[in-house]
Motif scaffolding. Sequence first.
Motif, PDB file in Angstrom:
ATOM      1  N   ALA A 279       0.831  -1.207   0.000  1.00 15.88           N
ATOM      2  CA  ALA A 279       0.000   0.000   0.000  1.00 15.88           C
ATOM      3  C   ALA A 279       0.864   1.255   0.000  1.00 15.88           C
ATOM      4  CB  ALA A 279      -0.935  -0.014   1.208  1.00 15.88           C
ATOM      5  N   ALA A 280       1.947   1.238   0.785  1.00 18.02           N
ATOM      6  CA  ALA A 280       2.848   2.391   0.815  1.00 18.02           C
ATOM      7  C   ALA A 280       3.558   2.562  -0.526  1.00 18.02           C
ATOM      8  CB  ALA A 280       3.872   2.215   1.936  1.00 18.02           C
ATOM      9  N   GLU A 281       3.933   1.435  -1.144  1.00 15.41           N
ATOM     10  CA  GLU A 281       4.571   1.512  -2.458  1.00 15.41           C
ATOM     11  C   GLU A 281       3.588   2.030  -3.512  1.00 15.41           C
ATOM     12  OE1 GLU A 281       8.005   0.532  -3.279  1.00 15.41           O
ATOM     13  OE2 GLU A 281       7.945   1.031  -1.158  1.00 15.41           O
ATOM     14  N   ALA A 282       2.309   1.690  -3.350  1.00 11.09           N
ATOM     15  CA  ALA A 282       1.300   2.163  -4.295  1.00 11.09           C
ATOM     16  C   ALA A 282       1.138   3.680  -4.204  1.00 11.09           C
ATOM     17  CB  ALA A 282      -0.036   1.466  -4.030  1.00 11.09           C
ATOM     18  N   VAL A 283       1.245   4.219  -3.007  1.00 12.21           N
ATOM     19  CA  VAL A 283       1.114   5.670  -2.820  1.00 12.21           C
ATOM     20  C   VAL A 283       2.210   6.406  -3.592  1.00 12.21           C
ATOM     21  CG1 VAL A 283       1.282   7.531  -1.122  1.00 12.21           C
ATOM     22  CG2 VAL A 283      -0.079   5.487  -0.613  1.00 12.21           C
ATOM     23  N   THR A 284       3.409   5.816  -3.617  1.00 14.93           N
ATOM     24  CA  THR A 284       4.523   6.460  -4.322  1.00 14.93           C
ATOM     25  C   THR A 284       4.483   6.213  -5.821  1.00 14.93           C
ATOM     26  OG1 THR A 284       5.983   4.537  -4.062  1.00 14.93           O
ATOM     27  CG2 THR A 284       5.959   6.143  -2.265  1.00 14.93           C
ATOM     28  N   GLN A 289      -2.096   0.057  -7.295  1.00 19.65           N
ATOM     29  CA  GLN A 289      -2.903   0.120  -6.083  1.00 19.65           C
ATOM     30  C   GLN A 289      -3.879  -1.037  -5.979  1.00 19.65           C
ATOM     31  OE1 GLN A 289      -5.712   3.530  -5.487  1.00 19.65           O
ATOM     32  NE2 GLN A 289      -4.446   3.935  -3.685  1.00 19.65           N
ATOM     33  N   TYR A 293      -3.981  -3.928  -2.923  1.00 20.02           N
ATOM     34  CA  TYR A 293      -5.139  -4.288  -2.101  1.00 20.02           C
ATOM     35  C   TYR A 293      -5.437  -5.788  -2.211  1.00 20.02           C
ATOM     36  CZ  TYR A 293      -6.088   0.708  -1.541  1.00 20.02           C
ATOM     37  OH  TYR A 293      -5.994   2.041  -1.223  1.00 20.02           O
TER      38      TYR A 293
END
Length: 460
Positions: A279-284, A289, A293
């Motif tokens: 999830a943190a990697e998806a934010v960057t 995303q 999930y």
Amino acid sequence: MSKGYVLVVDDEPDIRGLVREILEDEGYEVATAESGSEARALLHARQPDLVLLDIWMPGEDGISLLREWAGGGTPAFPVVMISGHGTVETAVEATRQGAVDFVEKPLSMGKLIATVGQALQQQMAATAEAGGSSTIIEPVGRSTAMRNLREQAERVAASDSWVLITGEPGSGRKCLARHIHQLSPRCNGPLVEVAAGTIAGQSAAEELFGQEEGGRVTPGRLESAAGGTLILDGAMDLDDEAQTRLASAIDAGAFQRVGGAQRIPLDVRMIAVTRHDPAAEAVTGRFRQDLAYALSVIPMSVPPLREHAEDIPELVAFYVDRLVDAEQLDYRRFTVAAQNRLRNHDWPGNVRELCNLVQRLLVLGDGLDIDVDEVESALSVVQADSAESDWPPALSLDLPLREAREHFERAYLQKQLQRADGSVAQLARLAGMERTHLYRKLRSLGIDPREGGETSGGRA
């Protein structure tokens, strides 16, 4: 849950019907084909766990089909030949083409059931050994943290939900993933592991989803894991194409081989193992995303060894027993003072580092007892090996330029791989290299990124 998917290929309707009825009663899922063309179509639709193949059929004999499936090697699934006219020459040829066994007509149902079961067990054992998981062990330790981890694993295993396991490198993440599979309803199905960091570009999609080219089918890891569990190590290292394909497959519940049009059901439980939070990697923007999930339905975290140092004496005893048995080493015991010194070490490499240290002391030491001075000396060697003082590498001016350059490149990439915690994607960023070129370079230098993988911290 099915014990396996068996394809029966025989031109006699009575034989097909009888075998199907018997195997279904034994808990297998069975499909039947009366000809080579029908078998080929069923095989394209779904890879079987085992094929029962009649040798003598009108139009296209079983040996020809077996030869086609083997493609110069061995078939991707075990093949048991059925024959009412067996000869030594036929048996030799079938074995040479990759058949694992024979059953003769008239069929003995007891022998048939035993042969099918044995062939599937051998296939599962070979798959597990190729994935490094022939011995499945549970996380060791009596600490609250490890007891809670085992209890959580039991609850998680009972469901079929996908699991995300995070933790520091060397902490035993894959050990936990294998343990969950062993406890799950899928335990009799295959356990397949794939290290995402070792595949790149088009090969990543082919490795996961398989390939169809020129009439030849090469199953992928998802297909090989049907009915069982797939452990995906380092999902963050998947390239964009593989991420997109995997996200689409999860959403549709089916996938297609590269170059193929047939939709194959997605019948696996996936356990993603990573040191990063998707999830943190998806934010960057470094990870999709929707895929983040999907992989994170049930998150679990393996604690670093420094957070359950009270388990070190039990871990040491486990590794001593395991190494003495597996490698025929002389038994040695750690004194209480030596164990206390180990408990006070920081263990940046976690249980993997501890296992390596125990092995070094068993191999290089003498005498029954391992005292605190010997442990201190071994820890000093480890710290010296990991220090930056070993950089830059010493180069002999007597070497030809080509050999000296290879020596430097190998040392440089190994050091950067350590900084990247074994991640080839991160290594590519540190080295400023395109990943496909980097993989070729690693292979040419004899560097295997998987050597940075987990050493299981568990109990036999």
